[in-house]
Design a protein around this motif. Structure first.
Motif, PDB file in Angstrom:
ATOM      1  N   VAL A   1       0.848  -1.313   0.058  1.00  0.00           N
ATOM      2  CA  VAL A   1      -0.142  -0.213  -0.129  1.00  0.00           C
ATOM      3  C   VAL A   1       1.102   1.303   0.097  1.00  0.00           C
ATOM      4  O   VAL A   1       1.622   1.674   0.971  1.00  0.00           O
ATOM      5  CB  VAL A   1      -0.867   0.066   1.252  1.00  0.00           C
ATOM      6  N   LEU A   2       0.907   1.712  -0.847  1.00  0.00           N
ATOM      7  CA  LEU A   2       2.066   2.864  -1.129  1.00  0.00           C
ATOM      8  C   LEU A   2       0.944   4.348  -1.416  1.00  0.00           C
ATOM      9  O   LEU A   2      -0.177   4.281  -1.579  1.00  0.00           O
ATOM     10  CB  LEU A   2       2.500   2.876  -2.869  1.00  0.00           C
ATOM     11  N   HIS A   3       1.545   5.616  -1.318  1.00  0.00           N
ATOM     12  CA  HIS A   3       0.983   6.895  -1.201  1.00  0.00           C
ATOM     13  C   HIS A   3       1.641   7.741  -2.243  1.00  0.00           C
ATOM     14  O   HIS A   3       2.843   7.986  -2.062  1.00  0.00           O
ATOM     15  CB  HIS A   3       0.817   7.338   0.296  1.00  0.00           C
ATOM     16  N   GLY A   4       0.694   8.440  -2.678  1.00  0.00           N
ATOM     17  CA  GLY A   4       1.152   9.638  -3.703  1.00  0.00           C
ATOM     18  C   GLY A   4       0.999   9.081  -5.124  1.00  0.00           C
ATOM     19  O   GLY A   4       1.121   7.940  -5.613  1.00  0.00           O
ATOM     20  N   GLN A   5       0.995  10.325  -5.915  1.00  0.00           N
ATOM     21  CA  GLN A   5       0.571  10.002  -7.454  1.00  0.00           C
ATOM     22  C   GLN A   5       1.824   9.282  -7.961  1.00  0.00           C
ATOM     23  O   GLN A   5       1.678   8.476  -9.044  1.00  0.00           O
ATOM     24  CB  GLN A   5       0.440  11.518  -8.106  1.00  0.00           C
ATOM     25  N   ASP A   6       3.009   9.176  -7.923  1.00  0.00           N
ATOM     26  CA  ASP A   6       4.313   8.813  -8.693  1.00  0.00           C
ATOM     27  C   ASP A   6       5.060   7.620  -7.660  1.00  0.00           C
ATOM     28  O   ASP A   6       6.109   7.449  -7.525  1.00  0.00           O
ATOM     29  CB  ASP A   6       5.333   9.629  -8.979  1.00  0.00           C
ATOM     30  N   ALA A   7       4.041   6.973  -6.567  1.00  0.00           N
ATOM     31  CA  ALA A   7       4.808   6.239  -5.770  1.00  0.00           C
ATOM     32  C   ALA A   7       5.219   5.006  -6.241  1.00  0.00           C
ATOM     33  O   ALA A   7       6.404   4.535  -5.777  1.00  0.00           O
ATOM     34  CB  ALA A   7       3.661   5.495  -4.652  1.00  0.00           C
ATOM     35  N   VAL A   8       4.645   4.324  -7.561  1.00  0.00           N
ATOM     36  CA  VAL A   8       5.374   3.321  -8.167  1.00  0.00           C
ATOM     37  C   VAL A   8       6.552   3.577  -8.864  1.00  0.00           C
ATOM     38  O   VAL A   8       7.435   2.775  -8.638  1.00  0.00           O
ATOM     39  CB  VAL A   8       4.272   2.434  -8.879  1.00  0.00           C
ATOM     40  N   PHE A   9       6.494   4.843  -9.337  1.00  0.00           N
ATOM     41  CA  PHE A   9       7.883   5.177 -10.029  1.00  0.00           C
ATOM     42  C   PHE A   9       8.791   5.324  -8.941  1.00  0.00           C
ATOM     43  O   PHE A   9      10.107   4.951  -9.142  1.00  0.00           O
ATOM     44  CB  PHE A   9       7.553   6.390 -10.773  1.00  0.00           C
ATOM     45  N   ASP A  10       8.688   6.123  -7.896  1.00  0.00           N
ATOM     46  CA  ASP A  10       9.452   6.301  -6.663  1.00  0.00           C
ATOM     47  C   ASP A  10      10.154   4.921  -6.353  1.00  0.00           C
ATOM     48  O   ASP A  10      11.395   4.776  -6.083  1.00  0.00           O
ATOM     49  CB  ASP A  10       8.597   7.020  -5.587  1.00  0.00           C
ATOM     50  N   TRP A  11       9.211   3.915  -6.301  1.00  0.00           N
ATOM     51  CA  TRP A  11       9.593   2.391  -5.795  1.00  0.00           C
ATOM     52  C   TRP A  11      10.470   1.898  -6.980  1.00  0.00           C
ATOM     53  O   TRP A  11      11.737   1.546  -6.551  1.00  0.00           O
ATOM     54  CB  TRP A  11       8.561   1.474  -5.662  1.00  0.00           C
ATOM     55  N   VAL A  12      10.216   1.882  -8.058  1.00  0.00           N
ATOM     56  CA  VAL A  12      10.813   1.073  -8.938  1.00  0.00           C
ATOM     57  C   VAL A  12      12.221   1.650  -9.236  1.00  0.00           C
ATOM     58  O   VAL A  12      13.207   1.263 -10.014  1.00  0.00           O
ATOM     59  CB  VAL A  12       9.790   0.789 -10.058  1.00  0.00           C
ATOM     60  N   SER A  13      12.107   3.151  -9.405  1.00  0.00           N
ATOM     61  CA  SER A  13      13.435   3.789 -10.008  1.00  0.00           C
ATOM     62  C   SER A  13      14.470   3.643  -9.049  1.00  0.00           C
ATOM     63  O   SER A  13      15.688   3.672  -9.440  1.00  0.00           O
ATOM     64  CB  SER A  13      13.074   5.239  -9.875  1.00  0.00           C
ATOM     65  N   ALA A  14      14.178   3.213  -7.724  1.00  0.00           N
ATOM     66  CA  ALA A  14      15.300   2.881  -6.870  1.00  0.00           C
ATOM     67  C   ALA A  14      15.892   1.361  -7.143  1.00  0.00           C
ATOM     68  O   ALA A  14      16.992   1.060  -6.574  1.00  0.00           O
ATOM     69  CB  ALA A  14      14.895   2.924  -5.425  1.00  0.00           C
ATOM     70  N   THR A  15      15.275   0.596  -7.768  1.00  0.00           N
ATOM     71  CA  THR A  15      15.589  -0.957  -8.152  1.00  0.00           C
ATOM     72  C   THR A  15      15.412  -1.196  -9.495  1.00  0.00           C
ATOM     73  O   THR A  15      16.380  -1.127 -10.554  1.00  0.00           O
ATOM     74  CB  THR A  15      14.715  -1.714  -7.145  1.00  0.00           C
ATOM     75  N   GLY A  16      14.392  -1.887 -10.040  1.00  0.00           N
ATOM     76  CA  GLY A  16      14.289  -2.584 -11.294  1.00  0.00           C
ATOM     77  C   GLY A  16      14.483  -1.558 -12.321  1.00  0.00           C
ATOM     78  O   GLY A  16      14.902  -2.238 -13.399  1.00  0.00           O
ATOM     79  N   ALA A  17      14.002  -0.456 -12.289  1.00  0.00           N
ATOM     80  CA  ALA A  17      14.165   0.600 -13.487  1.00  0.00           C
ATOM     81  C   ALA A  17      15.568   1.099 -13.590  1.00  0.00           C
ATOM     82  O   ALA A  17      15.749   1.822 -14.882  1.00  0.00           O
ATOM     83  CB  ALA A  17      13.126   1.602 -13.371  1.00  0.00           C
ATOM     84  N   ARG A  18      16.390   1.052 -12.694  1.00  0.00           N
ATOM     85  CA  ARG A  18      17.702   1.658 -12.505  1.00  0.00           C
ATOM     86  C   ARG A  18      18.509   1.665 -13.855  1.00  0.00           C
ATOM     87  O   ARG A  18      19.119   2.582 -14.410  1.00  0.00           O
ATOM     88  CB  ARG A  18      18.575   1.350 -11.441  1.00  0.00           C
ATOM     89  N   PRO A  19      18.783   0.191 -14.327  1.00  0.00           N
ATOM     90  CA  PRO A  19      19.575   0.007 -15.691  1.00  0.00           C
ATOM     91  C   PRO A  19      19.061   0.974 -16.579  1.00  0.00           C
ATOM     92  O   PRO A  19      20.037   1.409 -17.580  1.00  0.00           O
ATOM     93  CB  PRO A  19      19.425  -1.393 -15.710  1.00  0.00           C
ATOM     94  N   TYR A  20      17.672   0.882 -16.840  1.00  0.00           N
ATOM     95  CA  TYR A  20      17.316   1.818 -18.073  1.00  0.00           C
ATOM     96  C   TYR A  20      17.423   3.218 -17.802  1.00  0.00           C
ATOM     97  O   TYR A  20      17.840   4.252 -18.689  1.00  0.00           O
ATOM     98  CB  TYR A  20      15.690   1.285 -18.348  1.00  0.00           C
TER      99      TYR A  20
END
Length: 271
Positions: free
Chosen positions: A206-225
């Protein structure tokens, strides 16, 4: 883009749940040597020393930023432990910056070898399992957790965007390989003569905020891209990625739900 311990820890509670579920299945009574491969900022590594109060615990990470954060936290913990005995938690903790692929522990040296949300960064990690298992003593334990959400929108949308112009010319070289299923890891380690317990869990974060999923994944899975896209295009990539994530993970009443699948394997070497 260096690793950011603060960014990674922004969802510390959610990221720690799989770690504790993994550790709960390690039935080690009194291990002497514990190694945490991919220790990150060391906050979870410390809990291993607290659970097994006679063990020496070594955390290894390839990120200098993460190791520096872990050492700083250990020093702070040492000041809090100063009035305690020589077996205080901080005294039994150490950290080192190293690539797990070339980690130089001797065969049969470790009682508990743990890797939480790290092996997915190594494309050939299944080929490494025999070497990692070989580091474990008789009666020792190997415990691994990897994300299994490569097919989820959070990751699929990033790959789709990266395959489009004008980004593809920069991201085409990103080495992406999904992690395997529990049955695959079970077969890998059972074939090495270990007793294996493998399973999967999908957490509903359960996340909060409009860009919460981006905030999550940009620290891990999306980093290489994000690393592959040049500075002059990164804002465009991020904006387009956020728009797609907002459709896949809509915010309702300030809440965003992120289903996140994890794959676990705990293997025991008999005497």
């Amino acid at each position: 883009m260096p690793w950011s311990p603060d960014h990674y820890l922004r969802y510390g509670d959610e990221r720690s749940r799989p770690f504790f579920d993994l550790v709960a299945r390690i039935d080690a009574d009194a291990p002497r040597e514990i190694v945490d491969l991919g220790c990150g900022p060391g906050n979870l590594t410390r809990t291993l020393a607290e659970r097994w109060p006679q063990a020496q615990v070594l955390g290894i990470d390839s990120s200098p930023e993460m190791v520096a954060a872990a050492e700083a936290a250990r020093s702070e913990g040492g000041r809090n432990d100063a009035s305690r005995s020589e077996t205080s938690t901080a005294r039994r903790l150490s950290f080192a910056c190293a690539d797990l692929r070339s980690w130089a522990a001797e065969p049969g040296e470790v009682d508990v070898l743990l890797s939480n949300a790290t092996l997915q960064w190594v494309p050939e990690h299944r080929e490494l399992l025999p070497a990692l298992a070989g580091k474990v003593r008789p009666s020792g334990w190997l415990a691994v957790q990897v994300p299994g959400n490569h097919g989820a929108p959070s990751h699929a949308l990033c790959r789709e965007l990266a395959a489009e112009e004008p980004f593809v010319r920069f991201t085409a070289g990103v080495d992406y390989r999904p992690t395997a299923d529990p049955a695959d890891y079970f077969a890998d380690l059972q074939g090495l003569g270990l007793t294996v317990d493998a399973w999967e869990t999908t957490y509903l974060h359960v996340l909060h905020g409009q860009d919460a999923v981006f905030d999550w994944v940009s620290a891990t899975g999306a980093r290489p891209y994000l690393e592959a896209v040049p500075d002059e295009l990164r804002d465009d990539f991020v904006a387009a990625y956020k728009r797609r994530l907002a459709v896949a993970y809509p915010e309702r009443d300030g809440v965003v739900l992120l289903p996140f699948r994890r794959v676990f394997v705990v293997a025991h070497r008999s005497m």
